[in-house]
Scaffold this active site. Structure first.
Site, short mmCIF file in Angstrom:
data_model
loop_
_atom_site.label_atom_id
_atom_site.label_comp_id
_atom_site.label_asym_id
_atom_site.label_seq_id
_atom_site.Cartn_x
_atom_site.Cartn_y
_atom_site.Cartn_z
N ARG A 112 -21.91 -9.85 4.73
CA ARG A 112 -22.89 -10.90 4.98
C ARG A 112 -22.13 -12.21 4.94
NH1 ARG A 112 -28.60 -11.48 4.25
NH2 ARG A 112 -29.23 -13.54 3.49
N HIS A 139 -28.77 -10.59 13.09
CA HIS A 139 -29.23 -9.92 11.86
C HIS A 139 -29.83 -8.57 12.26
CE1 HIS A 139 -30.23 -9.39 7.82
NE2 HIS A 139 -31.01 -10.43 7.57
N GLN A 142 -32.17 -6.47 9.84
CA GLN A 142 -33.52 -7.01 9.74
C GLN A 142 -34.35 -6.58 10.94
OE1 GLN A 142 -34.96 -9.06 7.16
NE2 GLN A 142 -36.74 -8.34 8.30
N ASP A 234 -40.00 -17.62 10.34
CA ASP A 234 -38.83 -17.66 9.48
C ASP A 234 -38.66 -19.10 9.00
OD1 ASP A 234 -36.53 -16.98 8.12
OD2 ASP A 234 -35.27 -16.76 9.89
N CYS A 274 -39.19 -12.56 7.47
CA CYS A 274 -38.03 -11.84 6.92
C CYS A 274 -37.76 -12.21 5.47
CB CYS A 274 -36.80 -12.08 7.78
SG CYS A 274 -36.37 -13.82 7.97
N ARG A 302 -36.48 -2.61 4.86
CA ARG A 302 -35.04 -2.84 4.95
C ARG A 302 -34.30 -1.65 4.33
NH1 ARG A 302 -32.76 -7.97 5.13
NH2 ARG A 302 -30.79 -6.84 5.01
#
Length: 316
Positions: A112, A139, A142, A234, A274, A302
């Protein structure tokens, strides 16, 4: 009487997961089906016994770290956590050297980080699968959890309308690609200066032609949400953009997902995010904490989406 041909099982063994673009529609559907299977069967299976996942974090995380670590443990494997302060990467060791060394120690690497070029370099020099836990442009984990959630909530994917309201960031990029590949109509509403990169939009439009879906990028937030099956938001300011926060709050002031806006969506719409969320900024408390919100089911997925990815990339 002719004998029906058996469908050849897909294999993702040894593949990297850097962006959703690298996976075909069939491979994505395969991963969704695997996630459903693992979620349904619980933790009885231990297909990754003896496997080790190395996890490199150069950006803070709650969901990514815990879901990957818990997923490896549930699958019978183990995970090793490293941050930039604990590893030689934080002291300037070349990414290529780190990749070559870790390839001798672990069975896969999850990172990450900020720059997508950094994860690409890691993958170029790694002998084991590299998984993108988030970069500045993508991502993918996600996005896999998001479509798993959509499938669970709506029973189907093709033909759904997904409206994303907010910054054309890494989450939006991956959502846009996966929607095009799975036949989901995707609309993103944002101020023009925050639209996704034209290259990504054009790529998705070409994919959408093949799957029969549509893609629209607009500043008209009401038109974007109209008759949507799912409304997604988001944060307006992502990690690393803190110095832009004041300007972004002004620019996105008309883009809050609130009760007035979601009244334009279908009555049975679902709200997605998210996380983490800033109530009172990109979304009102009434929406994110309301009966149409599935944000915590989405966060839970997830774990299951990533378990499916780990199993398929690391299977013997």
């Amino acid at each position: 009487m002719s004998v029906p041909q058996q469908t050849k099982e897909l294999s993702l063994k040894g593949k990297h997961c850097l962006t959703i673009s690298e996976f075909s529609s069939e491979e994505i559907q395969f991963l969704i089906d695997k996630a459903v299977e693992l979620k349904t069967n619980g933790n009885g299976q231990k297909p990754l016994s003896g496997k080790i996942l190395g996890m490199i974090f150069e950006k803070n995380s709650t969901r990514t770290r815990v879901s990957f670590e818990a997923g490896m443990l549930q699958l019978g494997g183990q995970a090793i956590y490293m941050n930039s302060h604990d590893s030689q990467l934080g002291r300037g060791e070349p990414v290529s050297d780190t990749a070559k060394v870790l390839s001798h120690y672990v069975d896969a690497i999850m990172i990450r980080t900020y720059s997508h070029e950094r994860i690409q370099e890691l993958a170029d020099h790694s002998d084991v699968p590299v998984i993108n836990g988030l970069t500045d442009i993508a991502h993918p984990c996600q996005a896999l959890a998001d479509v798993l959630t959509l499938k669970e909530q709506k029973g189907t994917l093709k033909g759904l309308k997904l409206a994303y309201v907010g910054d054309g960031n890494n989450v939006a990029n991956s959502l846009m690609v996966i929607s095009a590949k799975l036949g989901i109509d995707f609309v993103i509403a944002a101020p023009k200066q925050y639209w996704p990169a034209e290259k990504v939009v054009n790529e998705c439009k070409e994919i959408a032609k093949q799957t029969g879906s549509s893609l629209l990028v607009t500043e008209d937030v009401v038109a974007a949400v109209k008759d949507a099956d799912a409304v997604y938001s988001d944060v307006w300011t992502s990690m690393g953009q803190e110095e832009e926060n004041e300007q972004r709050l002004k620019d996105f002031s008309g883009y809050q997902v609130n009760e007035a806006l979601v009244n334009h969506a279908k009555p049975d719409y679902i709200f997605m995010h998210c996380l983490p969320a800033h109530r009172g900024e990109e979304v009102s408390a009434e929406v994110i904490d309301g009966t149409n919100s599935v944000v915590f089911e989405q966060a839970g997925n997830r774990l299951h989406a990533q378990k499916a990815l780990l199993v398929e990339l690391l299977k013997d």
